[in-house]
Design a protein around this motif. Structure first.
Motif, PDB file in Angstrom:
ATOM      1  N   ARG A   1       0.818  -1.207   0.000  1.00 50.36           N
ATOM      2  CA  ARG A   1       0.000   0.000   0.000  1.00 50.36           C
ATOM      3  C   ARG A   1       0.861   1.270   0.000  1.00 50.36           C
ATOM      4  NH1 ARG A   1      -1.153   3.865   2.733  1.00 50.36           N
ATOM      5  NH2 ARG A   1      -3.018   5.083   2.322  1.00 50.36           N
ATOM      6  N   ARG A   2       1.939   1.236   0.788  1.00 49.75           N
ATOM      7  CA  ARG A   2       2.810   2.406   0.863  1.00 49.75           C
ATOM      8  C   ARG A   2       3.427   2.699  -0.510  1.00 49.75           C
ATOM      9  NH1 ARG A   2       8.010   3.118   1.839  1.00 49.75           N
ATOM     10  NH2 ARG A   2       8.418   0.980   2.499  1.00 49.75           N
ATOM     11  N   LEU A   3       3.916   1.663  -1.184  1.00 51.75           N
ATOM     12  CA  LEU A   3       4.524   1.857  -2.503  1.00 51.75           C
ATOM     13  C   LEU A   3       3.495   2.322  -3.525  1.00 51.75           C
ATOM     14  CD1 LEU A   3       6.741  -1.364  -2.562  1.00 51.75           C
ATOM     15  CD2 LEU A   3       7.578   0.997  -2.476  1.00 51.75           C
ATOM     16  N   ALA A   4       2.301   1.716  -3.503  1.00 47.62           N
ATOM     17  CA  ALA A   4       1.294   1.986  -4.532  1.00 47.62           C
ATOM     18  C   ALA A   4       0.562   3.308  -4.289  1.00 47.62           C
ATOM     19  CB  ALA A   4       0.283   0.840  -4.589  1.00 47.62           C
ATOM     20  N   ILE A   5       0.271   3.629  -3.041  1.00 48.29           N
ATOM     21  CA  ILE A   5      -0.544   4.820  -2.742  1.00 48.29           C
ATOM     22  C   ILE A   5       0.338   5.969  -2.232  1.00 48.29           C
ATOM     23  CG2 ILE A   5      -2.615   5.703  -1.576  1.00 48.29           C
ATOM     24  CD1 ILE A   5      -3.352   3.192  -3.097  1.00 48.29           C
ATOM     25  N   SER A   6       0.944   5.794  -1.061  1.00 51.73           N
ATOM     26  CA  SER A   6       1.672   6.915  -0.435  1.00 51.73           C
ATOM     27  C   SER A   6       2.821   7.382  -1.323  1.00 51.73           C
ATOM     28  CB  SER A   6       2.233   6.503   0.928  1.00 51.73           C
ATOM     29  OG  SER A   6       1.258   5.808   1.665  1.00 51.73           O
ATOM     30  N   SER A   7       3.599   6.427  -1.834  1.00 49.10           N
ATOM     31  CA  SER A   7       4.783   6.829  -2.597  1.00 49.10           C
ATOM     32  C   SER A   7       4.431   7.213  -4.035  1.00 49.10           C
ATOM     33  CB  SER A   7       5.809   5.694  -2.573  1.00 49.10           C
ATOM     34  OG  SER A   7       6.859   5.968  -3.461  1.00 49.10           O
ATOM     35  N   TYR A   8       3.696   6.367  -4.732  1.00 44.96           N
ATOM     36  CA  TYR A   8       3.376   6.662  -6.141  1.00 44.96           C
ATOM     37  C   TYR A   8       2.149   7.587  -6.302  1.00 44.96           C
ATOM     38  CZ  TYR A   8       0.487   5.836 -10.278  1.00 44.96           C
ATOM     39  OH  TYR A   8      -0.382   6.021 -11.332  1.00 44.96           O
ATOM     40  N   TYR A   9       0.976   7.136  -5.862  1.00 40.71           N
ATOM     41  CA  TYR A   9      -0.245   7.870  -6.219  1.00 40.71           C
ATOM     42  C   TYR A   9      -0.315   9.263  -5.605  1.00 40.71           C
ATOM     43  CZ  TYR A   9      -4.862   8.122  -8.271  1.00 40.71           C
ATOM     44  OH  TYR A   9      -5.923   8.471  -9.049  1.00 40.71           O
ATOM     45  N   ARG A  10       0.256   9.430  -4.411  1.00 40.05           N
ATOM     46  CA  ARG A  10       0.227  10.731  -3.734  1.00 40.05           C
ATOM     47  C   ARG A  10       1.401  11.636  -4.136  1.00 40.05           C
ATOM     48  NH1 ARG A  10      -4.938  10.708  -2.200  1.00 40.05           N
ATOM     49  NH2 ARG A  10      -5.432   9.377  -0.419  1.00 40.05           N
ATOM     50  N   GLU A  11       2.269  11.158  -5.017  1.00 41.06           N
ATOM     51  CA  GLU A  11       3.423  11.960  -5.459  1.00 41.06           C
ATOM     52  C   GLU A  11       2.914  13.231  -6.166  1.00 41.06           C
ATOM     53  OE1 GLU A  11       6.942  11.634  -5.205  1.00 41.06           O
ATOM     54  OE2 GLU A  11       6.656  13.664  -5.969  1.00 41.06           O
ATOM     55  N   THR A  12       3.439  14.388  -5.750  1.00 42.03           N
ATOM     56  CA  THR A  12       2.930  15.651  -6.307  1.00 42.03           C
ATOM     57  C   THR A  12       3.764  16.149  -7.489  1.00 42.03           C
ATOM     58  OG1 THR A  12       4.165  16.768  -4.557  1.00 42.03           O
ATOM     59  CG2 THR A  12       1.789  16.455  -4.190  1.00 42.03           C
ATOM     60  N   ASP A  13       4.979  15.663  -7.631  1.00 40.78           N
ATOM     61  CA  ASP A  13       5.822  16.057  -8.778  1.00 40.78           C
ATOM     62  C   ASP A  13       5.445  15.177  -9.976  1.00 40.78           C
ATOM     63  OD1 ASP A  13       7.894  15.958 -10.697  1.00 40.78           O
ATOM     64  OD2 ASP A  13       9.382  16.567  -9.217  1.00 40.78           O
ATOM     65  N   PRO A  14       4.855  15.790 -11.051  1.00 42.06           N
ATOM     66  CA  PRO A  14       4.337  14.982 -12.163  1.00 42.06           C
ATOM     67  C   PRO A  14       5.405  14.120 -12.848  1.00 42.06           C
ATOM     68  CG  PRO A  14       3.618  17.281 -12.345  1.00 42.06           C
ATOM     69  CD  PRO A  14       4.640  17.233 -11.254  1.00 42.06           C
ATOM     70  N   ALA A  15       6.626  14.639 -13.004  1.00 41.24           N
ATOM     71  CA  ALA A  15       7.681  13.862 -13.672  1.00 41.24           C
ATOM     72  C   ALA A  15       8.061  12.648 -12.833  1.00 41.24           C
ATOM     73  CB  ALA A  15       8.906  14.748 -13.911  1.00 41.24           C
ATOM     74  N   LEU A  16       8.220  12.894 -11.535  1.00 41.08           N
ATOM     75  CA  LEU A  16       8.576  11.808 -10.622  1.00 41.08           C
ATOM     76  C   LEU A  16       7.443  10.768 -10.555  1.00 41.08           C
ATOM     77  CD1 LEU A  16      10.924  10.976  -8.872  1.00 41.08           C
ATOM     78  CD2 LEU A  16      10.005  12.336  -6.992  1.00 41.08           C
ATOM     79  N   LYS A  17       6.193  11.279 -10.569  1.00 40.81           N
ATOM     80  CA  LYS A  17       5.043  10.369 -10.510  1.00 40.81           C
ATOM     81  C   LYS A  17       4.998   9.466 -11.750  1.00 40.81           C
ATOM     82  CE  LYS A  17       0.070  10.099  -9.725  1.00 40.81           C
ATOM     83  NZ  LYS A  17      -1.147  10.746  -9.272  1.00 40.81           N
ATOM     84  N   ALA A  18       5.281  10.044 -12.910  1.00 44.12           N
ATOM     85  CA  ALA A  18       5.283   9.267 -14.160  1.00 44.12           C
ATOM     86  C   ALA A  18       6.347   8.174 -14.098  1.00 44.12           C
ATOM     87  CB  ALA A  18       5.536  10.188 -15.347  1.00 44.12           C
ATOM     88  N   LYS A  19       7.485   8.506 -13.527  1.00 43.65           N
ATOM     89  CA  LYS A  19       8.587   7.543 -13.402  1.00 43.65           C
ATOM     90  C   LYS A  19       8.189   6.415 -12.431  1.00 43.65           C
ATOM     91  CE  LYS A  19      13.398   7.503 -12.078  1.00 43.65           C
ATOM     92  NZ  LYS A  19      14.380   8.236 -11.266  1.00 43.65           N
ATOM     93  N   LYS A  20       7.602   6.832 -11.301  1.00 46.37           N
ATOM     94  CA  LYS A  20       7.187   5.831 -10.314  1.00 46.37           C
ATOM     95  C   LYS A  20       6.078   4.933 -10.864  1.00 46.37           C
ATOM     96  CE  LYS A  20       8.354   8.276  -6.009  1.00 46.37           C
ATOM     97  NZ  LYS A  20       7.831   8.976  -4.802  1.00 46.37           N
ATOM     98  N   LYS A  21       5.218   5.535 -11.727  1.00 44.70           N
ATOM     99  CA  LYS A  21       4.085   4.766 -12.258  1.00 44.70           C
ATOM    100  C   LYS A  21       4.568   3.519 -13.004  1.00 44.70           C
ATOM    101  CE  LYS A  21      -0.188   5.046 -14.874  1.00 44.70           C
ATOM    102  NZ  LYS A  21      -1.246   5.925 -15.380  1.00 44.70           N
ATOM    103  N   ILE A  22       5.617   3.680 -13.789  1.00 47.18           N
ATOM    104  CA  ILE A  22       6.141   2.546 -14.556  1.00 47.18           C
ATOM    105  C   ILE A  22       6.536   1.417 -13.608  1.00 47.18           C
ATOM    106  CG2 ILE A  22       7.957   1.769 -16.145  1.00 47.18           C
ATOM    107  CD1 ILE A  22       8.016   4.742 -17.171  1.00 47.18           C
ATOM    108  N   ASP A  23       7.308   1.769 -12.571  1.00 45.10           N
ATOM    109  CA  ASP A  23       7.760   0.751 -11.625  1.00 45.10           C
ATOM    110  C   ASP A  23       6.584   0.123 -10.875  1.00 45.10           C
ATOM    111  OD1 ASP A  23       9.789  -0.676 -10.079  1.00 45.10           O
ATOM    112  OD2 ASP A  23       9.161   0.609  -8.416  1.00 45.10           O
TER     113      ASP A  23
END
Lengths: 206, 206
Positions: free
Chosen positions: A101-123
């Motif tokens: 949950r932490r990886l999928a929601i707190s770290s990825y979905y709640r990420e506010t930097d769009p570039a970083l979020k796009a990168k995390k989305k792939i992983d």
């Protein structure tokens, strides 16, 4: 009878496994929901045990840390398995679900930097979800339709309680190709007390 | 007597609280140390319960998740407090220590991007360390020199086991202005079995 007061934000999040457990146990609880952006939370934060919510007040004393609270309630409601080694395995699964949950929601979905979020989305989409879902499906397959020991434990309730948030972030149903997880979810949701809780809880995305 | 085999990397890290507990309990254990960059670990990773170390093999069965393993051992060695509510509080403190370590070491100190690391350093040094150390010092002050209940629990061992790594990342002794934490650390290190472990363990920075 003990009095319970849960304090959390107005999301399912980490509060929902606790709400599931309290509901399963058939005990009354106050379900306090604080606005994350409010002055109320800013004032309350330093007074919490470790600067975080959820907290659960039990007979007037405040306790913190989601998994610790869940485990305490699981003990009261006989959801910790038969032996200490069963408990270890159930705890480990709940802890892995917390990480997931932490990886999928707190770290990825709640990420506010769009570039970083796009990168995390792939992983998250290509590694995190497939990895955890495959491990969990295997557990359900090999444990008679539960995550451990052929019987309901708090790990099962934890899984179902976070599954809607995991669906939202995945933009798809996580149980789609996972028949054993799908059936586990249906079993938990069919439990009378859980069913009543689902009916009366606020309808939220996370 | 149970047989224990700990598998982790060649650092103190999340393995050290488990090594402390096994040593405290006076049980023999294999202390396997895998090279993080090795092919051995790459091959081993998918076979672990959730893709991570440490794992603890107990009588040939593999268990994972640091806190779950610690709690199991704590139960065997009578380090979970007197009542279920004591256990809840001890678990919550251990869980907060785990969060503290994650923020200070895994998230900040292991960050490989220099710009991001510099940014995280400010938050970690000015907020994370002072916040947790102050909360922990208060607990030790109000609980007779222990973190909970005026007696030794696995939360105390967990704290001392991660304190050297916390010192390294802080570039200073975290107990310097914290007399109750300093005295707690001395008490734990004076325990005969812990003392023997410290003498024989590999000398490492983390």
């Amino acid at each position: 009878m003990a009095s319970y007061k849960l304090v959390y934000f107005n999301v399912m999040g980490l509060g929902e496994p606790i709400r599931f457990l309290l509901s399963y146990g058939g005990v009354e609880f106050e379900d306090i929901r604080v606005n994350h952006s409010s002055e109320e939370w800013a004032n309350m934060k330093p007074m919490t045990p470790f600067g975080q919510l959820p907290t659960l007040e039990i007979n007037g004393k405040v306790y913190s840390q989601t998994l610790s609270i869940c485990r305490y309630l699981a003990k009261q409601f006989n959801l910790l398995g038969k032996t200490d080694l069963d408990t270890l395995q159930i705890d480990a699964i709940a802890s892995a679900l917390y990480d997931f949950r932490r990886l999928a929601i707190s770290s990825y979905y709640r990420e506010t930097d769009p570039a970083l979020k796009a990168k995390k989305k792939i992983d998250v989409m290509t590694r995190v979800y497939p990895f955890y879902l495959s491990k969990l499906e295997d557990l359900a397959k090999n444990n008679g339709g539960y995550l451990h020991g052929n019987q309901l434990s708090y790990a099962d309730l934890f899984f179902v309680a976070i599954s809607d948030s995991l669906n939202t972030a995945y933009e798809s149903d996580i149980t789609e190709d996972k028949p054993h997880l799908k059936s586990l979810k249906e079993k938990v949701l069919a439990h009378e007390n859980i069913k009543s809780w689902i009916e009366k809880r606020p309808k939220l995305e996370f």
